[in-house]
Design a protein around this motif. Structure first.
Motif, mmCIF file in Angstrom:
data_model
loop_
_atom_site.group_PDB
_atom_site.id
_atom_site.type_symbol
_atom_site.label_atom_id
_atom_site.label_comp_id
_atom_site.label_asym_id
_atom_site.label_seq_id
_atom_site.Cartn_x
_atom_site.Cartn_y
_atom_site.Cartn_z
ATOM 1 N N ILE A 91 1.151 -1.438 -0.221
ATOM 2 C CA ILE A 91 0.120 -0.169 -0.214
ATOM 3 C C ILE A 91 0.520 1.073 0.069
ATOM 4 C CG2 ILE A 91 -1.700 1.391 1.450
ATOM 5 C CD1 ILE A 91 -2.472 -1.325 2.369
ATOM 6 N N THR A 92 2.143 1.377 0.517
ATOM 7 C CA THR A 92 3.124 2.606 0.789
ATOM 8 C C THR A 92 3.721 2.652 -0.627
ATOM 9 O OG1 THR A 92 4.495 1.132 2.078
ATOM 10 C CG2 THR A 92 2.743 2.516 3.573
ATOM 11 N N GLU B 159 2.486 5.936 6.081
ATOM 12 C CA GLU B 159 2.103 4.811 7.015
ATOM 13 C C GLU B 159 1.283 4.668 7.123
ATOM 14 O OE1 GLU B 159 5.801 4.032 8.916
ATOM 15 O OE2 GLU B 159 6.518 2.624 6.072
ATOM 16 N N ALA C 35 -1.693 4.156 5.231
ATOM 17 C CA ALA C 35 -1.861 2.745 5.398
ATOM 18 C C ALA C 35 -2.913 2.036 6.056
ATOM 19 C CB ALA C 35 -0.707 2.118 5.052
ATOM 20 N N ARG D 206 -5.180 -0.306 -1.725
ATOM 21 C CA ARG D 206 -3.242 -0.188 -2.476
ATOM 22 C C ARG D 206 -3.829 0.957 -3.969
ATOM 23 N NH1 ARG D 206 -0.328 -4.403 -6.496
ATOM 24 N NH2 ARG D 206 -2.403 -4.231 -7.193
ATOM 25 N N ALA E 65 -4.669 3.854 -1.681
ATOM 26 C CA ALA E 65 -3.516 5.361 -1.605
ATOM 27 C C ALA E 65 -2.829 6.487 -2.639
ATOM 28 C CB ALA E 65 -2.991 3.921 -0.861
#
Lengths: 398, 266
Positions: B122-123, B138, B141, B173, B176
């Motif tokens: 995700i990050t 973070e 996320a 994801r 994000a």
């Protein structure tokens, strides 16, 4: 439905007789094969062991041990080799303590190997040196183990590893006009030490070069693609020994007279150039094994082509090709024996020159068997580590 | 070619639906695409408004998947034009990257990165493609994992999750990157039946939050409840597009009727 509790698997008890019957005498054919194998082993092993234990004259090995290990490196400077060995073992120990099971296993195997060396008939002086190495390794291991919770140490140890080539070159090669570290030319490096240097430099430089070539071969820019393909196909079509000849004998002809490239360095260049072409082909296989969906997903989250290659494609591709690449590195390690054509005295070259000495006439079998065993020891260590690495990285699992 | 230009009722209908929701964010005009000699898209006209949820359905091979892949340039169209949020889709690399930052995509096969943890999946893009600070990425996320309902799985690898959980990570994801549009390419087709609902729930929540969405799916219950409009693809064209009520109760075209009868009463 009535059996709702979870049952343990049925116990399997196999006694030695049952094992023999199941594995060696299960059918008539297997019984026959077992019998033939035993006869074959007896006929081959018996004379071999008899020769190894009773008839072989091993005296050439302890008498020339220094030559096998470091070649004609000046006796008074051998301590500098030990410093390098200590440095590496200390780092190996630290890494083994700080990182997971893989580095620890490597450290433990090397450590137990060093302890076994203590049992061999060395002089007391040499035993003292080896003991120091063992202590350094296990000292590093315990320090690393104590510090394993502090993650920042890992970065420091990586920096120390990165400094290693510099330290090794400094200690082994020395400095001009320095009484303590007087210069020792690479023409005086030899034996197992030179074998290691050739192999390590070859591996460390062929790997990035090979990855770049593999990426170049997949590039969308035609010029880069063609150059990569040309390079890979030409190098793969040529025997290694000719590449070593080229770099060691013909290269100086092309360079201006003042530029003198070191003989050992030329051999290293040859190994790096040669192996990189094979690495490139292995890596290409890995690149093709990365599913298209991975690249599409990376594009879809907005990663550029470069970032996609670096973060998504390469990590997955390189993981798949670990076994093939380690195979390549193992053959590089053994192929270092070919540097005798460039009149370098690595482990094999040293063995040849010892055999040429009238004092050791007729010890060919003993000496060659010994160096074969040394090569095997290290290649087996490498392949074992690669299998552990595969497991640790989960090759074959998605 | 006369075929491709056939003036048709569905187009008129679409226009009339559009007038209810203004402010177009995706405009596609006469989009064509060939795979070799195969004419996959034969003149797709479509306008999607900001905040609209469009469900696309149709038989396999009808070009619906190709069409949404063209929207974020995983495929190139060869004729016609597409504009996303005012940016024309051309070969200009900067345009492509700009458009991909606006659009999130969720795939049938999830396509999570197997060598990275859920958290890293995700990050990664926010940190490297949008240059967000690591701590901010973070934090985001964690919020996203909270939102898709699996905050406790952050440190696992995709292979350790169920299909439904993986698909929810894939949605997180995509979110994000803070996209304006989300594309879903059959997001539940690879899932076991009991996991379909958890993914559809997340998508429904996303729709309710006002996200513009294009969803290829055969989950007609989801289409009926969540979609603003349903478009039916056949043979590289949008045959019919209408609000769910009209689409299910009074489909105009024979092809649509046949399709509906096959997927609704089997």
């Amino acid at each position: 439905m009535q059996n709702r509790e979870i049952l343990p698997p049925p116990m399997l008890r196999i006694g030695p007789l049952r094992w023999l019957k199941d594995n060696l005498f299960s059918t008539r054919y297997n019984a026959l094969l077992t019998f033939l194998a035993v006869v074959f082993l007896y006929l081959t092993l018996h004379p071999t062991l008899e020769w190894v234990l009773w008839h072989a004259r091993w005296d050439a090995i302890p008498a020339n041990l220094k030559l096998f290990l470091v070649g004609i490196y000046p006796m008074k400077d051998v301590w500098r080799v030990w410093v390098c060995v200590y440095w590496i073992l200390l780092l190996l120990g630290l890494s083994g303590g700080l990182w997971g099971r893989l580095a620890r296993e490597a450290a433990l195997i090397v450590g137990s190997g060093a302890i076994l060396l203590l049992l061999l008939p060395f002089s007391w002086m040499e035993r003292l040196w080896i003991l120091g190495a063992v202590l350094g390794l296990f000292g590093g291991l315990s320090i690393g183990w104590l510090l394993r919770e502090r993650k920042s140490w890992r970065k420091d140890v990586i920096i120390l590893w990165a400094l290693s080539p510099l330290i090794v070159v400094l200690f082994l090669g020395g400095l001009p006009n320095n009484p303590l570290l007087s210069p020792v030319g690479t023409n005086q490096w030899g034996g197992l030490m030179l074998t290691f240097m050739l192999a390590i430099v070859g591996i460390a430089s062929s790997f990035p070069l090979g990855v770049l070539l593999a990426l170049g071969r997949q590039s969308s820019l035609p010029v880069i693609r063609w150059i990569s393909i040309l390079y890979i196909e030409v190098v793969r079509g040529v025997p290694l020994i000719t590449v070593i000849f080229m770099t060691s004998i013909m290269l100086p002809l092309f360079l201006p007279a003042q530029v003198r490239v070191d003989q050992a360095l030329r051999a290293m260049v040859a190994f790096a150039l040669f192996t990189s072409a094979y690495i490139a082909e292995n890596v290409r296989g890995g690149l093709q094994a990365v599913p298209r969906g991975q690249i599409e997903a990376a594009k879809a989250v907005g990663l550029s082509g470069m970032l996609t290659t670096f973060f998504i494609v390469l990590p997955q591709a390189l993981r798949v090709v670990i076994p093939a690449n380690v195979g390549q590195f193992i053959s590089l390690f053994k192929d270092t024996a070919l540097v005798f054509v460039a009149s370098l005295l690595d482990l094999f070259g040293m063995a040849k020159s010892i055999l040429a000495n009238p004092d050791w006439l007729g010890r060919d079998r003993e000496v060659l068997l010994f160096i074969a065993f040394v090569y095997w020891l290290f290649t087996y260590f490498l392949s074992r580590m690669s299998r552990r690495l595969e497991k640790a990285l989960g090759v074959g699992e998605r | 070619m006369a075929n491709a230009r056939r003036p048709s009722a569905p187009l008129d209908r679409m226009d009339c639906v559009e007038t209810r929701m203004s402010d177009p964010i995706i405009v596609a005009e006469d989009v064509h695409k060939w795979f070799g000699n195969f004419h996959v898209l034969r003149g797709v006209h479509l306008t999607v408004s900001r905040g609209e949820v469009l469900v696309i359905c149709g038989p396999s091979g009808s070009g619906k998947s190709t069409f949404i892949r063209i929207i974020n340039r995983l495929e190139e169209h060869q004729r016609g034009r597409i504009a996303v949020d005012g940016i024309e889709l051309t070969n200009d690399l900067r345009n492509i990257e700009a458009i991909r930052r606006e659009i999130g995509m969720v795939f049938q096969q999830f396509n999570l990165f197997p060598h990275l943890t859920v958290f890293e999946n995700i990050t990664l893009a926010p940190i490297w493609a949008r240059k967000v600070k690591r701590s901010d990425a973070e934090k985001q996320a964690l919020e996203l994992l909270e939102r898709v309902g699996i905050p406790e799985q952050a440190q696992k690898y995709p292979g350790q999750l169920s299909g439904g959980q993986q698909q929810r990570v894939a949605i997180a994801r995509a979110l994000a990157m803070q996209p304006k549009i989300m594309l879903f390419d059959e997001p539940t087709s690879a899932l076991d039946p009991e996991m379909i609902k958890e993914v559809l729930d997340v998508m429904g929540e996303l729709a309710a939050s006002g996200m513009t969405m294009i969803v290829i799916t055969h989950e007609m219950g989801f289409a009926r409840e969540v979609a603003d409009r349903i478009a039916f693809f056949d043979e590289g064209r949008i045959v019919e597009a209408a609000a769910p009520v009209d689409f299910f109760t009074a489909p105009e075209h024979e092809r649509t009727k046949l399709f509906l009868s096959q997927i609704l009463h089997h």
